[in-house]
Design a protein around this motif. Structure first.
Motif: not given
Length: 220
Positions: A110-113, A138-145, A159-165, A192-194
């Motif tokens: 981990x390196x922040x969020x 997949x639409x989700x709400x989280x801290x996006x580590x 799976x990966x994060x779309x940082x533009x979202x 990383x979700x949860x």
């Protein structure tokens, strides 16, 4: 016939997620659905004693240094013998003083969020039980580590994060969030979700965790 066991471990010596009790209950329910009993503990000595007879261990939003020297040795032996590991959310914020854990058990550190916010998870691999049921986006709400290094060269990214979202991502266009590997011998799955309590009531997220657990135990 005896029922095989998994361990749900949620000890924290750093930040403690409010969602842990909800997550423990969810993991116990999912374990039962997969045909296992679940021992929930935050006692490192109980963990070390229980590992040799378990099928897998779930590190549920653990943080800081949570293992004894005996626990570290036992976990290494457990994984080398084919035991399974499931890391959820804060598991990547764990055992900074034991680099082998981040590199070979979780797969990244981990390196922040940024702030908790909605975003989009991009599912890259639908040929895995943790992601087979999910939409491509997949639409989700989280801290996006964010992580100190990109684990992609060493793991199978699911799976990966779309940082533009969302706002505040720091890994760029290639931002893995969910992956699996066998770097320590046994099967390791990490998501990383949860972060939120609501996650553990979300049917899609519960199926995501159940798929990861089934894969890590070899039941899938």
């Amino acid at each position: 016939m005896s029922v095989e066991r998994i361990i749900v471990y949620s000890r924290t010596t750093g930040f403690r997620h409010e969602s842990i009790p909800t997550g423990v209950a969810a993991c116990q329910e999912l374990a039962a659905e997969a045909g296992f009993t679940a021992l929930a503990t935050e006692d490192p000595d109980e963990l070390a004693a229980a590992l040799p007879g378990a099928r897998a261990v779930v590190f549920l939003s653990t943080s800081g240094e949570v293992l004894t020297d005996d626990g570290r040795r036992t976990l290494r032996e457990f994984l080398a013998a084919g035991g399974g590991f499931v890391g959820v959310h804060g598991a990547s914020t764990t055992e900074y003083d034991w680099p082998w854990f981040g590199e070979h058990v979780v797969g990244a550190v981990f390196d922040g969020h940024p702030a908790l916010q909605p975003g989009v998870v991009v599912v890259e691999d639908h040929q895995h039980p943790a992601t087979a049921h999910l939409p491509a986006r997949w639409d989700f709400t989280d801290e996006w580590y964010d992580f100190t290094t990109n684990p992609r060269p060493r793991v199978r990214v699911l799976a990966s994060a779309d940082e533009t979202s969302y706002e505040g991502g720091r890994m760029g266009a290639d931002h893995p969030l969910v992956w699996c590997h066998e770097l320590a011998g046994g099967r390791s799955f990490y998501t990383a979700l949860g972060h939120t309590e609501e996650s553990f009531a979300d049917p899609a997220f519960r199926a995501h965790l159940l798929g990861g657990l089934r894969w890590a135990t070899g039941a899938a």
